[in-house]
Design a protein around this motif. Structure first.
Motif, PDB file in Angstrom:
ATOM      1  N   ARG A  42      36.593  36.471  27.930  1.00  0.00           N
ATOM      2  CA  ARG A  42      37.777  36.309  27.088  1.00  0.00           C
ATOM      3  C   ARG A  42      38.594  37.591  27.108  1.00  0.00           C
ATOM      4  O   ARG A  42      38.083  38.672  27.405  1.00  0.00           O
ATOM      5  N   GLY A  43      39.864  37.472  26.784  1.00  0.00           N
ATOM      6  CA  GLY A  43      40.680  38.645  26.579  1.00  0.00           C
ATOM      7  C   GLY A  43      40.325  39.337  25.271  1.00  0.00           C
ATOM      8  O   GLY A  43      39.332  39.000  24.608  1.00  0.00           O
ATOM      9  N   ALA A  44      41.154  40.297  24.884  1.00  0.00           N
ATOM     10  CA  ALA A  44      40.895  41.041  23.649  1.00  0.00           C
ATOM     11  C   ALA A  44      40.948  40.117  22.442  1.00  0.00           C
ATOM     12  O   ALA A  44      41.676  39.120  22.434  1.00  0.00           O
ATOM     13  N   PRO A  45      40.192  40.437  21.402  1.00  0.00           N
ATOM     14  CA  PRO A  45      40.156  39.551  20.239  1.00  0.00           C
ATOM     15  C   PRO A  45      41.413  39.674  19.385  1.00  0.00           C
ATOM     16  O   PRO A  45      42.009  40.751  19.266  1.00  0.00           O
ATOM     17  N   CYS A  46      41.800  38.596  18.767  1.00  0.00           N
ATOM     18  CA  CYS A  46      42.761  38.668  17.681  1.00  0.00           C
ATOM     19  C   CYS A  46      42.101  39.414  16.513  1.00  0.00           C
ATOM     20  O   CYS A  46      40.875  39.546  16.450  1.00  0.00           O
ATOM     21  N   TYR A  47      42.914  39.873  15.602  1.00  0.00           N
ATOM     22  CA  TYR A  47      42.378  40.620  14.466  1.00  0.00           C
ATOM     23  C   TYR A  47      41.403  39.742  13.677  1.00  0.00           C
ATOM     24  O   TYR A  47      41.751  38.668  13.193  1.00  0.00           O
ATOM     25  N   GLY A  48      40.150  40.190  13.610  1.00  0.00           N
ATOM     26  CA  GLY A  48      39.125  39.454  12.874  1.00  0.00           C
ATOM     27  C   GLY A  48      38.782  38.100  13.453  1.00  0.00           C
ATOM     28  O   GLY A  48      38.200  37.254  12.756  1.00  0.00           O
ATOM     29  N   GLU A  49      39.055  37.891  14.724  1.00  0.00           N
ATOM     30  CA  GLU A  49      38.899  36.557  15.311  1.00  0.00           C
ATOM     31  C   GLU A  49      37.482  36.020  15.231  1.00  0.00           C
ATOM     32  O   GLU A  49      37.266  34.810  15.082  1.00  0.00           O
ATOM     33  N   ASP A  50      36.500  36.905  15.322  1.00  0.00           N
ATOM     34  CA  ASP A  50      35.113  36.444  15.410  1.00  0.00           C
ATOM     35  C   ASP A  50      34.335  36.672  14.120  1.00  0.00           C
ATOM     36  O   ASP A  50      33.092  36.686  14.130  1.00  0.00           O
ATOM     37  N   ASN A  51      35.039  36.845  13.014  1.00  0.00           N
ATOM     38  CA  ASN A  51      34.341  37.080  11.742  1.00  0.00           C
ATOM     39  C   ASN A  51      33.269  36.030  11.467  1.00  0.00           C
ATOM     40  O   ASN A  51      32.109  36.348  11.170  1.00  0.00           O
ATOM     41  N   THR A  52      33.663  34.763  11.561  1.00  0.00           N
ATOM     42  CA  THR A  52      32.726  33.695  11.201  1.00  0.00           C
ATOM     43  C   THR A  52      31.553  33.637  12.164  1.00  0.00           C
ATOM     44  O   THR A  52      30.383  33.570  11.740  1.00  0.00           O
ATOM     45  N   SER A  53      31.835  33.690  13.468  1.00  0.00           N
ATOM     46  CA  SER A  53      30.739  33.559  14.429  1.00  0.00           C
ATOM     47  C   SER A  53      29.779  34.741  14.344  1.00  0.00           C
ATOM     48  O   SER A  53      28.562  34.577  14.433  1.00  0.00           O
ATOM     49  N   ILE A  54      30.297  35.956  14.153  1.00  0.00           N
ATOM     50  CA  ILE A  54      29.421  37.129  14.056  1.00  0.00           C
ATOM     51  C   ILE A  54      28.533  37.046  12.815  1.00  0.00           C
ATOM     52  O   ILE A  54      27.311  37.239  12.886  1.00  0.00           O
ATOM     53  N   LEU A  55      29.145  36.742  11.682  1.00  0.00           N
ATOM     54  CA  LEU A  55      28.374  36.756  10.433  1.00  0.00           C
ATOM     55  C   LEU A  55      27.420  35.570  10.323  1.00  0.00           C
ATOM     56  O   LEU A  55      26.349  35.694   9.725  1.00  0.00           O
ATOM     57  N   THR A  56      27.805  34.421  10.876  1.00  0.00           N
ATOM     58  CA  THR A  56      26.885  33.284  10.820  1.00  0.00           C
ATOM     59  C   THR A  56      25.791  33.407  11.877  1.00  0.00           C
ATOM     60  O   THR A  56      24.611  33.171  11.594  1.00  0.00           O
ATOM     61  N   ASP A  57      26.164  33.799  13.093  1.00  0.00           N
ATOM     62  CA  ASP A  57      25.173  33.869  14.178  1.00  0.00           C
ATOM     63  C   ASP A  57      24.181  35.008  13.978  1.00  0.00           C
ATOM     64  O   ASP A  57      22.977  34.849  14.229  1.00  0.00           O
ATOM     65  N   LEU A  58      24.673  36.174  13.555  1.00  0.00           N
ATOM     66  CA  LEU A  58      23.814  37.354  13.505  1.00  0.00           C
ATOM     67  C   LEU A  58      23.200  37.600  12.137  1.00  0.00           C
ATOM     68  O   LEU A  58      22.089  38.142  12.036  1.00  0.00           O
ATOM     69  N   LEU A  59      23.907  37.245  11.078  1.00  0.00           N
ATOM     70  CA  LEU A  59      23.407  37.564   9.729  1.00  0.00           C
ATOM     71  C   LEU A  59      23.099  36.339   8.888  1.00  0.00           C
ATOM     72  O   LEU A  59      22.651  36.471   7.741  1.00  0.00           O
ATOM     73  N   GLY A  60      23.349  35.134   9.415  1.00  0.00           N
ATOM     74  CA  GLY A  60      22.971  33.921   8.706  1.00  0.00           C
ATOM     75  C   GLY A  60      23.875  33.527   7.562  1.00  0.00           C
ATOM     76  O   GLY A  60      23.491  32.706   6.717  1.00  0.00           O
ATOM     77  N   PHE A  61      25.077  34.078   7.488  1.00  0.00           N
ATOM     78  CA  PHE A  61      26.020  33.660   6.450  1.00  0.00           C
ATOM     79  C   PHE A  61      26.473  32.227   6.705  1.00  0.00           C
ATOM     80  O   PHE A  61      26.525  31.763   7.856  1.00  0.00           O
ATOM     81  N   SER A  62      26.821  31.531   5.650  1.00  0.00           N
ATOM     82  CA  SER A  62      27.444  30.218   5.797  1.00  0.00           C
ATOM     83  C   SER A  62      28.952  30.394   5.936  1.00  0.00           C
ATOM     84  O   SER A  62      29.509  31.447   5.587  1.00  0.00           O
ATOM     85  N   ALA A  63      29.625  29.358   6.396  1.00  0.00           N
ATOM     86  CA  ALA A  63      31.079  29.417   6.517  1.00  0.00           C
ATOM     87  C   ALA A  63      31.732  29.633   5.161  1.00  0.00           C
ATOM     88  O   ALA A  63      32.735  30.361   5.044  1.00  0.00           O
ATOM     89  N   ASP A  64      31.184  29.041   4.104  1.00  0.00           N
ATOM     90  CA  ASP A  64      31.729  29.225   2.765  1.00  0.00           C
ATOM     91  C   ASP A  64      31.584  30.671   2.312  1.00  0.00           C
ATOM     92  O   ASP A  64      32.483  31.239   1.679  1.00  0.00           O
ATOM     93  N   GLU A  65      30.463  31.274   2.630  1.00  0.00           N
ATOM     94  CA  GLU A  65      30.264  32.676   2.250  1.00  0.00           C
ATOM     95  C   GLU A  65      31.241  33.585   2.984  1.00  0.00           C
ATOM     96  O   GLU A  65      31.769  34.550   2.396  1.00  0.00           O
ATOM     97  N   VAL A  66      31.495  33.283   4.236  1.00  0.00           N
ATOM     98  CA  VAL A  66      32.474  34.072   4.991  1.00  0.00           C
ATOM     99  C   VAL A  66      33.852  33.937   4.377  1.00  0.00           C
ATOM    100  O   VAL A  66      34.598  34.915   4.225  1.00  0.00           O
ATOM    101  N   ARG A  67      34.201  32.734   3.980  1.00  0.00           N
ATOM    102  CA  ARG A  67      35.506  32.508   3.369  1.00  0.00           C
ATOM    103  C   ARG A  67      35.628  33.286   2.054  1.00  0.00           C
ATOM    104  O   ARG A  67      36.661  33.894   1.765  1.00  0.00           O
ATOM    105  N   ARG A  68      34.579  33.302   1.247  1.00  0.00           N
ATOM    106  CA  ARG A  68      34.619  34.029  -0.024  1.00  0.00           C
ATOM    107  C   ARG A  68      34.737  35.542   0.210  1.00  0.00           C
ATOM    108  O   ARG A  68      35.422  36.244  -0.533  1.00  0.00           O
ATOM    109  N   LEU A  69      34.069  36.039   1.245  1.00  0.00           N
ATOM    110  CA  LEU A  69      34.182  37.462   1.574  1.00  0.00           C
ATOM    111  C   LEU A  69      35.623  37.823   1.920  1.00  0.00           C
ATOM    112  O   LEU A  69      36.120  38.896   1.541  1.00  0.00           O
ATOM    113  N   ALA A  70      36.304  36.935   2.639  1.00  0.00           N
ATOM    114  CA  ALA A  70      37.716  37.177   2.954  1.00  0.00           C
ATOM    115  C   ALA A  70      38.553  37.198   1.676  1.00  0.00           C
ATOM    116  O   ALA A  70      39.448  38.044   1.503  1.00  0.00           O
ATOM    117  N   GLU A  71      38.269  36.296   0.760  1.00  0.00           N
ATOM    118  CA  GLU A  71      39.021  36.240  -0.498  1.00  0.00           C
ATOM    119  C   GLU A  71      38.794  37.488  -1.343  1.00  0.00           C
ATOM    120  O   GLU A  71      39.679  37.922  -2.079  1.00  0.00           O
TER     121      GLU A  71
END
Length: 867
Positions: free
Chosen positions: A834-863
């Motif tokens: 892939r080319g360079a990432p958009c700003y924060g493009e992989d937040n969900t995949s990194i946190l869910t794949d590597l740290l086991g966060f749920s998508a809802d938890e990632v969304r709350r962290l953004a909020e």
């Protein structure tokens, strides 16, 4: 870092710098020389200006820490290769051919052998047999068209200037060292060596900074300027200012943020003129990124005021330290030897004094690119006399002649090897690299760094470029940014209309303003994953620590102390993961007197001495570099530091902290002028495009037909001179006593240049180059970005660009990692293709794949402002 490894070097000046780096990292480098000695022993300058095989300062500078042997027996050469880890060659195979060998045969003897090759133009393609030289490669690679002096009102009246000294070979050597280190790490996995090669033409062509993506994205040409970045719209005010005693000082920065610091500083001396601080509502967050914007008249006026200020002082009295303390990007334009007496660099161990018993004294050398907590650069001893190690090596090879091939290879009691570091079990929770599964690239082949994870705080080219190389080699790089201080994304923007508009463009296109569509950012960060993370927030800091625990490397390019103040200093990092590798890149290094001083590429080059080295002889002003060359040199060193630390950790289980600097990357390349000062008391003197040290005449860039078209020509011997006369149709010049011999031509270079120019003025540069090369004359068109991208058949043959697709920017070509690893090739799209990432493009995949966060938890962290 590489202690215990053996390198067999069969290299002339094209490859010796790479061997110097390997020796500095701790490898045993055995330099195999012909009976008459390496050709580089005849390259000046010389001790006391008296030529001799052991008096060449070039040879001393490029070969310290190595061992010289003369081998004429094929069996001895086979035994030596069988005991080696790396064969470094720059002779096009001629050195092995003397023994009836080639690279494939050498690897058959020793399947663990890495054959590392530097070639002028590559193994295939229409220019593969072209004759190169440092000047010709800098011309064809585009560096010269970025470097030189401001144009006169009616156009360029001076040729582009080749940066001095031996930079084409240094660029290729830096890149090849990175490729070799990657191949060594891959060898841990399968025990197999491979062929690793770099073409100098390709390496140099990728080493410019802004011109490539400006042309690729927007069809915008750049124009060279004196000692500052080539830009789309040149201005008339240099960033170097003359002191009253004829020296120079660099100042950088004309944004509101810079002006807010500059005006109070100048008012301390009552020299702010009509400048006023920016208004209260000015945006002070914007940074002035060198070369990314064109200065307007107001900005030029700011520089004019600064020039008046500097002219009020003698060089030694210019208050550049006070300017730095005020947050301004100022630096003295130093001569190389002045760093060799600076307490900051002496405290960092950047220089060392090596014994020369034959002289009864020591000489000073630059010997280190970084400081580290677990390993150290090896300074010496001084370069060897011809065959100094030969008797001991030949005796050891003879004693080992009856042993099996397995016993003679690395790790056994072979001939006179340096003992490797003690290997111990790794304390880290992660598996050794050798045990990690392969990562297969888009090329369908394993990647040499598959399984390596980098938590990447890098930014700008000097650090971000280094981790981009490693992503190309298979490392998973997690690019960490935060919106309050993001990386530079708004440069060489994708055009309005995208790739379709670019395909039919006939002139420069307007760029979009979307920060996720920056061409320079795409170039420097292709293949990385993007994470937006506020580590000032407690939850953000906790996430960073959790991801670091799962990473091999923390890489950062902040000012010294920033990461520590954010709660991620070295003590914290190694408490999180005992074998973590922490590599820090800053302008001046964190340790020492200048640890808080700030740089960008041109400021670092001024400190390091590389700005002053290039240009016409004094009293002309320095031409310097037309881009942030030390960002590239820093990026190469940054990547190599990480790889060397990984290699060390794989063998010992030990992590480390590395304190790297842009300036030291440049200082390391000033060894010859520093040694000339140390040995002969002679400061560096600029030489324009001439070649006094490997004598050649003519040797320069000559104006051709058309606007700003130039041809580099270099004649080193009588055959090349006669061939040039034949192509020029000027055989009568052979009878001119001014040009009868090379020595005569060197004495009459001004007249000789006029004769060559009289011919080239009526020539189309590309056609003249082809005619000269066909006749055996080293020659090269001074190529622009357009020439290299659209018209260079050799680069096209080498597939020098790779198409990558970014989520918003779309599909665009970016330069591929220039070193070819035959078994585990690089891919610019990295392990994620892939080319360079958009700003924060992989937040969900990194946190869910590597740290086991749920998508809802990632969304709350953004909020909550964590992401």
């Amino acid at each position: 870092m590489l202690d215990g490894l053996r390198v067999v070097e069969t290299a002339d000046e094209r490859g010796e710098y790479c061997g110097l780096i390997l020796a500095g990292l701790g490898a045993e480098v055995i330099k195999v020389e012909p009976p008459q000695g390496s050709p580089s022993r005849a390259i000046g300058p010389f001790l006391d200006d008296r030529p001799g095989p052991d008096r060449s300062l070039h040879f001393l500078a490029m070969n310290r820490g190595k061992r010289s042997v003369v081998i004429e027996d094929g069996e001895a050469m086979r035994a030596l290769l069988n005991s080696a880890d790396i064969h470094l060659d720059a002779t096009g195979g001629a050195a092995l051919a003397r023994f009836g060998l080639d690279g494939e045969a050498a690897r058959a003897l020793n399947p663990r052998l890495i054959t590392a090759r530097i070639t002028p133009f590559g193994d295939t393609g229409p220019w593969k047999d072209f004759k190169g030289s440092d000047l010709v490669h800098l011309a064809l690679g585009g560096i010269m068209m970025n470097c030189g002096y401001d144009a006169a009102p009616d156009g360029y009246d001076l040729p582009p200037i080749a940066p001095q000294l031996w930079h084409a070979y240094m660029i290729a050597g830096e890149q090849l060292a990175v490729g070799i280190a990657a191949a060594l790490i891959r060898r841990f996995k399968d025990g197999a060596g491979q062929d690793v090669s770099v073409a100098i033409h390709e390496a140099v062509a990728k080493n410019t900074e802004l011109d490539l993506m400006s042309w690729v994205m927007r069809r915008a040409p750049l124009y060279r300027q004196t000692a500052r970045h080539a830009v789309e719209t040149p201005n008339r005010t240099p960033n170097i200012a003359n002191t009253k005693d004829g020296r120079w000082v660099m100042s950088w920065g004309v944004s509101a943020r810079d002006k807010a610091k500059l005006v109070p500083f100048l008012k301390r001396w009552d020299m702010a003129a009509d400048l006023e601080p920016p208004p209260a509502d000015a945006d002070l967050s914007a940074r002035n990124v060198p070369g990314s914007t064109d200065a307007d008249e107001a900005a030029n006026h700011v520089q004019d005021v600064v020039q008046r200020f500097v002219r009020a002082f003698r060089y030694e009295a210019v208050p550049w330290r006070a300017a730095q303390e005020a947050g301004l990007l100022w630096a003295p334009v130093r001569k190389p030897h002045e760093n060799a007496e600076d307490p900051h660099w002496l405290a960092r161990g950047t220089f060392a004094d090596l014994d020369h018993p034959e002289l009864g004294r020591t000489l000073r050398y630059p010997v280190s690119k970084w400081r580290a907590s677990a390993t150290a650069w090896q300074p010496g001893p001084a370069a060897p006399r011809l065959d100094e190690y030969g008797p001991a090596l030949r005796a050891a090879l003879k004693a080992a002649a009856g042993r099996s091939a397995e016993a003679a290879r690395p790790g056994a009691s072979g001939p006179a090897r340096r003992a490797p570091a003690t290997v111990r079990a790794a304390p880290a929770p992660g598996a050794p690299l050798a045990a990690r599964p392969d990562v297969i690239s888009a090329r369908g082949r394993p990647m040499p760094l598959g399984g390596v994870r980098i938590f990447d705080f890098s930014w700008f080219l000097a650090s971000a470029g280094g981790t981009r190389f490693l992503a190309s080699l298979g490392a998973e790089a997690i690019k960490v940014e935060w919106k309050e201080n993001p990386d530079t994304r708004l440069a060489a923007m994708a055009p309005v209309g995208g790739r379709a508009a670019r395909a039919v463009a006939t002139g420069p296109l307007k760029g979009v303003t979307d920060p996720d569509m920056g061409g320079q950012f795409n170039h420097k960060n292709a293949g990385k994953r993007g994470l937006s993370l506020n580590i000032r927030h407690p939850k953000g800091l906790a996430i960073a620590k959790d991801l670091i625990r799962l990473s091999d490397v923390v890489a950062e390019g902040f000012s010294p102390g920033v990461l520590e103040r954010l709660g991620l200093g070295w003590d914290v990092l190694r408490a999180i993961r005992p074998d973590i590798i922490y590599v820090q890149q800053s302008g001046m290094g964190s340790a020492g007197l200048y640890g808080r001083f700030r740089t960008v590429g041109p400021v670092a080059a001024s400190f390091a001495g590389t700005t002053d080295m290039s240009g016409l002889p004094e009293p002309a002003m320095p031409a310097g570099w037309g881009y942030s060359y030390l960002d590239w040199a820093g990026a190469h060193g940054f990547a190599l530091a990480i790889l060397g630390a990984l290699h060390h950790r794989e063998r010992t289980g030990e992590g480390q902290w590395i304190d790297s600097s842009q300036c030291e990357a440049g200082i390391y390349q000033t060894a010859i002028p520093v040694l000339d000062w140390s040995a002969n008391g002679r400061p560096w003197s600029r030489i324009g495009n001439r070649s006094p040290y490997k004598p050649a005449a003519p040797h320069g860039a000559y104006r051709c037909r058309g606007t700003d078209r130039w041809l580099a020509v270099a004649c080193f011997d009588e055959a090349e001179w006669q061939a040039l006369l034949g192509v020029m149709g000027r055989a009568t010049l052979a009878d001119d006593p001014r040009f009868a011999t090379l020595a005569d031509r060197l004495r009459h270079q001004d007249a000789l240049d006029r004769e060559v120019t009289a011919w080239t003025l009526d020539q189309e540069a590309g056609a003249a180059m082809l005619r000269l090369q066909a006749a055996g004359v080293p020659a090269g068109l001074c190529q622009t970005a357009e020439d290299r991208i659209d018209h260079d058949p050799q680069l096209a043959e080498l597939d020098w660009m790779t198409e990558v697709t970014g989520s918003r920017i779309g599909r665009w070509p970016v330069p591929e990692f220039p070193v070819r690893l035959a078994r585990t090739p690089a891919h610019a799209g990295g392990p994620i293709d892939r080319g360079a990432p958009c700003y924060g493009e992989d937040n969900t995949s990194i946190l869910t794949d590597l740290l086991g966060f749920s998508a809802d938890e990632v969304r709350r962290l953004a909020e909550e402002g964590v992401l």
